[in-house]
Scaffold this active site. Structure first.
Site, PDB file in Angstrom:
ATOM      1  N   ARG A  15      -4.362   6.112 -11.586  1.00 39.83           N
ATOM      2  CA  ARG A  15      -3.424   6.329 -10.474  1.00 39.83           C
ATOM      3  C   ARG A  15      -2.365   7.372 -10.799  1.00 39.83           C
ATOM      4  O   ARG A  15      -1.783   7.390 -11.868  1.00 39.83           O
ATOM      5  CB  ARG A  15      -2.721   5.017 -10.138  1.00 39.83           C
ATOM      6  CG  ARG A  15      -1.539   5.198  -9.167  1.00 39.83           C
ATOM      7  CD  ARG A  15      -1.159   3.932  -8.470  1.00 39.83           C
ATOM      8  NE  ARG A  15      -0.629   2.892  -9.328  1.00 39.83           N
ATOM      9  CZ  ARG A  15      -0.323   1.672  -8.898  1.00 39.83           C
ATOM     10  NH1 ARG A  15      -0.501   1.348  -7.629  1.00 39.83           N
ATOM     11  NH2 ARG A  15       0.155   0.775  -9.737  1.00 39.83           N
ATOM     12  N   ARG A  57       2.996   6.297 -13.308  1.00 42.39           N
ATOM     13  CA  ARG A  57       3.994   5.254 -13.534  1.00 42.39           C
ATOM     14  C   ARG A  57       3.973   4.770 -14.964  1.00 42.39           C
ATOM     15  O   ARG A  57       2.913   4.556 -15.541  1.00 42.39           O
ATOM     16  CB  ARG A  57       3.728   4.082 -12.589  1.00 42.39           C
ATOM     17  CG  ARG A  57       4.322   4.307 -11.217  1.00 42.39           C
ATOM     18  CD  ARG A  57       3.843   3.320 -10.217  1.00 42.39           C
ATOM     19  NE  ARG A  57       3.906   1.924 -10.661  1.00 42.39           N
ATOM     20  CZ  ARG A  57       3.551   0.907  -9.889  1.00 42.39           C
ATOM     21  NH1 ARG A  57       3.129   1.132  -8.654  1.00 42.39           N
ATOM     22  NH2 ARG A  57       3.629  -0.321 -10.335  1.00 42.39           N
ATOM     23  N   LYS A  66      -2.951  -1.556  -1.767  1.00 44.24           N
ATOM     24  CA  LYS A  66      -1.956  -1.893  -0.749  1.00 44.24           C
ATOM     25  C   LYS A  66      -1.179  -0.660  -0.294  1.00 44.24           C
ATOM     26  O   LYS A  66      -1.042  -0.386   0.900  1.00 44.24           O
ATOM     27  CB  LYS A  66      -0.949  -2.943  -1.294  1.00 44.24           C
ATOM     28  CG  LYS A  66      -1.605  -4.217  -1.806  1.00 44.24           C
ATOM     29  CD  LYS A  66      -0.582  -5.225  -2.336  1.00 44.24           C
ATOM     30  CE  LYS A  66       0.197  -4.763  -3.557  1.00 44.24           C
ATOM     31  NZ  LYS A  66      -0.613  -4.583  -4.776  1.00 44.24           N
ATOM     32  N   ARG A 106       1.078  -7.990 -15.486  1.00 46.88           N
ATOM     33  CA  ARG A 106       1.214  -7.977 -14.017  1.00 46.88           C
ATOM     34  C   ARG A 106       0.121  -8.819 -13.359  1.00 46.88           C
ATOM     35  O   ARG A 106       0.369  -9.497 -12.369  1.00 46.88           O
ATOM     36  CB  ARG A 106       1.177  -6.538 -13.500  1.00 46.88           C
ATOM     37  CG  ARG A 106       2.516  -5.828 -13.726  1.00 46.88           C
ATOM     38  CD  ARG A 106       2.361  -4.336 -13.912  1.00 46.88           C
ATOM     39  NE  ARG A 106       1.926  -3.621 -12.752  1.00 46.88           N
ATOM     40  CZ  ARG A 106       1.347  -2.413 -12.790  1.00 46.88           C
ATOM     41  NH1 ARG A 106       1.140  -1.805 -13.945  1.00 46.88           N
ATOM     42  NH2 ARG A 106       1.002  -1.808 -11.688  1.00 46.88           N
ATOM     43  N   ARG A 155       5.898 -11.931  -3.121  1.00 42.96           N
ATOM     44  CA  ARG A 155       5.087 -12.150  -4.316  1.00 42.96           C
ATOM     45  C   ARG A 155       5.253 -13.557  -4.874  1.00 42.96           C
ATOM     46  O   ARG A 155       4.602 -13.885  -5.860  1.00 42.96           O
ATOM     47  CB  ARG A 155       5.509 -11.154  -5.399  1.00 42.96           C
ATOM     48  CG  ARG A 155       4.658  -9.869  -5.449  1.00 42.96           C
ATOM     49  CD  ARG A 155       5.284  -8.952  -6.494  1.00 42.96           C
ATOM     50  NE  ARG A 155       4.376  -8.072  -7.152  1.00 42.96           N
ATOM     51  CZ  ARG A 155       4.158  -6.794  -6.818  1.00 42.96           C
ATOM     52  NH1 ARG A 155       4.727  -6.270  -5.752  1.00 42.96           N
ATOM     53  NH2 ARG A 155       3.359  -6.046  -7.534  1.00 42.96           N
TER      54      ARG A 155
HETATM   55  P1  ADP Z   1      -1.458  -0.994  -4.930  1.00 37.56           P
HETATM   56  O1  ADP Z   1      -0.385  -0.455  -4.013  1.00 37.56           O
HETATM   57  O2  ADP Z   1      -2.116  -2.231  -4.379  1.00 37.56           O
HETATM   58  O3  ADP Z   1      -0.984  -1.191  -6.338  1.00 37.56           O
HETATM   59  P2  ADP Z   1      -2.611   1.690  -4.693  1.00 37.56           P
HETATM   60  O4  ADP Z   1      -2.719   1.924  -3.233  1.00 37.56           O
HETATM   61  O5  ADP Z   1      -1.524   2.364  -5.432  1.00 37.56           O
HETATM   62  O6  ADP Z   1      -2.611   0.094  -4.997  1.00 37.56           O
HETATM   63  O7  ADP Z   1      -4.030   2.086  -5.336  1.00 37.56           O
HETATM   64  C1  ADP Z   1      -4.259   2.013  -6.737  1.00 37.56           C
HETATM   65  C2  ADP Z   1      -5.139   3.198  -7.160  1.00 37.56           C
HETATM   66  O8  ADP Z   1      -6.455   3.029  -6.641  1.00 37.56           O
HETATM   67  C3  ADP Z   1      -4.654   4.549  -6.665  1.00 37.56           C
HETATM   68  O9  ADP Z   1      -4.936   5.502  -7.656  1.00 37.56           O
HETATM   69  C4  ADP Z   1      -5.502   4.791  -5.400  1.00 37.56           C
HETATM   70  O10 ADP Z   1      -5.711   6.177  -5.166  1.00 37.56           O
HETATM   71  C5  ADP Z   1      -6.795   4.107  -5.746  1.00 37.56           C
HETATM   72  N1  ADP Z   1      -7.441   3.432  -4.594  1.00 37.56           N
HETATM   73  C6  ADP Z   1      -6.840   2.765  -3.583  1.00 37.56           C
HETATM   74  N2  ADP Z   1      -7.751   2.236  -2.743  1.00 37.56           N
HETATM   75  C7  ADP Z   1      -8.973   2.561  -3.239  1.00 37.56           C
HETATM   76  C8  ADP Z   1     -10.334   2.301  -2.810  1.00 37.56           C
HETATM   77  N3  ADP Z   1     -10.586   1.565  -1.731  1.00 37.56           N
HETATM   78  N4  ADP Z   1     -11.317   2.808  -3.570  1.00 37.56           N
HETATM   79  C9  ADP Z   1     -11.062   3.528  -4.673  1.00 37.56           C
HETATM   80  N5  ADP Z   1      -9.825   3.827  -5.134  1.00 37.56           N
HETATM   81  C10 ADP Z   1      -8.783   3.339  -4.417  1.00 37.56           C
HETATM   82  P1  ADP Z   2       1.664  -2.508  -7.811  1.00 40.69           P
HETATM   83  O1  ADP Z   2       1.520  -1.257  -7.005  1.00 40.69           O
HETATM   84  O2  ADP Z   2       1.054  -2.358  -9.167  1.00 40.69           O
HETATM   85  O3  ADP Z   2       1.231  -3.741  -7.083  1.00 40.69           O
HETATM   86  P2  ADP Z   2       4.516  -2.511  -7.267  1.00 40.69           P
HETATM   87  O4  ADP Z   2       4.879  -1.083  -7.157  1.00 40.69           O
HETATM   88  O5  ADP Z   2       4.370  -3.286  -6.021  1.00 40.69           O
HETATM   89  O6  ADP Z   2       3.205  -2.663  -8.159  1.00 40.69           O
HETATM   90  O7  ADP Z   2       5.573  -3.260  -8.198  1.00 40.69           O
HETATM   91  C1  ADP Z   2       5.940  -2.753  -9.458  1.00 40.69           C
HETATM   92  C2  ADP Z   2       6.839  -3.767 -10.167  1.00 40.69           C
HETATM   93  O8  ADP Z   2       8.026  -3.990  -9.382  1.00 40.69           O
HETATM   94  C3  ADP Z   2       6.240  -5.164 -10.348  1.00 40.69           C
HETATM   95  O9  ADP Z   2       5.455  -5.256 -11.529  1.00 40.69           O
HETATM   96  C4  ADP Z   2       7.517  -6.025 -10.431  1.00 40.69           C
HETATM   97  O10 ADP Z   2       8.133  -5.911 -11.689  1.00 40.69           O
HETATM   98  C5  ADP Z   2       8.419  -5.353  -9.417  1.00 40.69           C
HETATM   99  N1  ADP Z   2       8.262  -5.918  -8.050  1.00 40.69           N
HETATM  100  C6  ADP Z   2       7.816  -5.250  -6.946  1.00 40.69           C
HETATM  101  N2  ADP Z   2       7.829  -6.054  -5.868  1.00 40.69           N
HETATM  102  C7  ADP Z   2       8.293  -7.259  -6.285  1.00 40.69           C
HETATM  103  C8  ADP Z   2       8.516  -8.505  -5.646  1.00 40.69           C
HETATM  104  N3  ADP Z   2       8.268  -8.686  -4.336  1.00 40.69           N
HETATM  105  N4  ADP Z   2       9.012  -9.521  -6.407  1.00 40.69           N
HETATM  106  C9  ADP Z   2       9.276  -9.368  -7.713  1.00 40.69           C
HETATM  107  N5  ADP Z   2       9.074  -8.223  -8.383  1.00 40.69           N
HETATM  108  C10 ADP Z   2       8.589  -7.162  -7.684  1.00 40.69           C
END
Ligand code: ADP
Ligand code: ADP
Ligand code: ZN
Length: 215
Positions: free
Chosen positions: A127, A161, A14, A172, A88
């Site tokens: 990541r 992180r 995302k 999660r 969420r």
């Molecule tokens: P999210 O915001 O949904 O948690 P991230 O954008 O942080 O996900 O991506 C999670 C990890 O996967 C990061 O290390 C990113 O560089 C990698 N990543 C994201 N999209 C892809 C993809 N399409 N293929 C391979 N690796 C990816």
């Molecule tokens: P990821 O990239 O792994 O999807 P985020 O960076 O979006 O994770 O979120 C990290 C943490 O922040 C979540 O595990 C949760 O504890 C909190 N969080 C983020 N967004 C929300 C939301 N919309 N509602 C509740 N908790 C949230």
């Protein structure tokens, strides 16, 4: 205005796609995860409250995250928002609908990024991000060109992180399936759900996302 939600489990990509949309379409990324981490790092009262919850991989209360989003939506006018990691829960989805309606705005697309759990473990464990500009990297799928240096801004402040560990990820994912995945049905019913293959390479996912937005 174009307002879109990127919906998917932790590690789905995302944030990666949101940053591209910011660059390519001038939209504003609203990541509740980033906002909460900022609050935590700057040691605000709210930051102290959410720190343990985030470390465990639980969801922060609806009240807190809805408040954060409301504040941003009330800011200056922009071309549109990318909601990344929000909503969420169903309560958050309802609140977002109400906030947008109050501003006379619509939700244009909800893009579900579908990725299987095995891939998420790899995504999360590899990541790291740039502490200066926020660029997202991965040990194998998106390494920096020069080891230890951000491609985008040259900073050497690259970090991982604290919640990107196996135990927190399990929690999660459980939270995602229990509380967030019902939003797929919610937005399907509302008629604005589109699903893309999040397992494809980053550029290909970006193409699928663009196809949804330009349909
Ligand atoms: P999210 O915001 O949904 O948690 P991230 O954008 O942080 O996900 O991506 C999670 C990890 O996967 C990061 O290390 C990113 O560089 C990698 N990543 C994201 N999209 C892809 C993809 N399409 N293929 C391979 N690796 C990816
Ligand atoms: P990821 O990239 O792994 O999807 P985020 O960076 O979006 O994770 O979120 C990290 C943490 O922040 C979540 O595990 C949760 O504890 C909190 N969080 C983020 N967004 C929300 C939301 N919309 N509602 C509740 N908790 C949230
Ligand atoms: Zn950087």
């Amino acid at each position: 205005m174009t307002n879109i939600i990127l919906l998917g489990p932790p590690g789905a990509g995302k944030g990666t796609q949101a940053r591209r949309l910011v660059e390519e379409r001038g939209l504003v990324q609203l990541s509740t995860g980033d906002m909460l981490r900022e609050a935590k790092d700057s040691g605000t009262e709210m930051g102290k409250i959410v720190a343990d919850v985030m470390a465990r991989g639980d969801l922060v209360t609806d009240e807190i995250v809805i408040g954060l989003i409301e504040e941003k939506l009330d800011g200056e006018k922009v071309g549109g928002f990318i909601f990344d990691g929000f909503p969420r829960t169903l309560a958050q989805a309802d609140a977002l609908g109400a906030l947008l309606a109050r501003k006379g705005e619509t939700l244009d697309a909800v893009i579900e990024m579908r990725v299987d759990d095995a891939a998420l473990v790899d995504r999360i464990s590899g990541r790291f991000t740039c502490g200066a500009c926020g660029e997202v990297y991965h040990d194998t799928t998106k390494p920096t060109k020069i080891e230890g240096t951000c491609d985008e801004c040259g900073s050497t402040d690259l970090k991982r992180r604290a919640d990107d560990n196996a135990e927190s990820l399990r929690q999660r994912l459980m939270e995602y399936y229990k509380k967030t995945s019902p939003l797929i049905g919610y937005y399907y019913h509302a008629g604005n759900l589109a699903t893309v293959d999040g397992l494809a390479a980053i550029d290909d996912v970006a193409k699928s996302v663009a196809a949804v937005l330009d349909r």
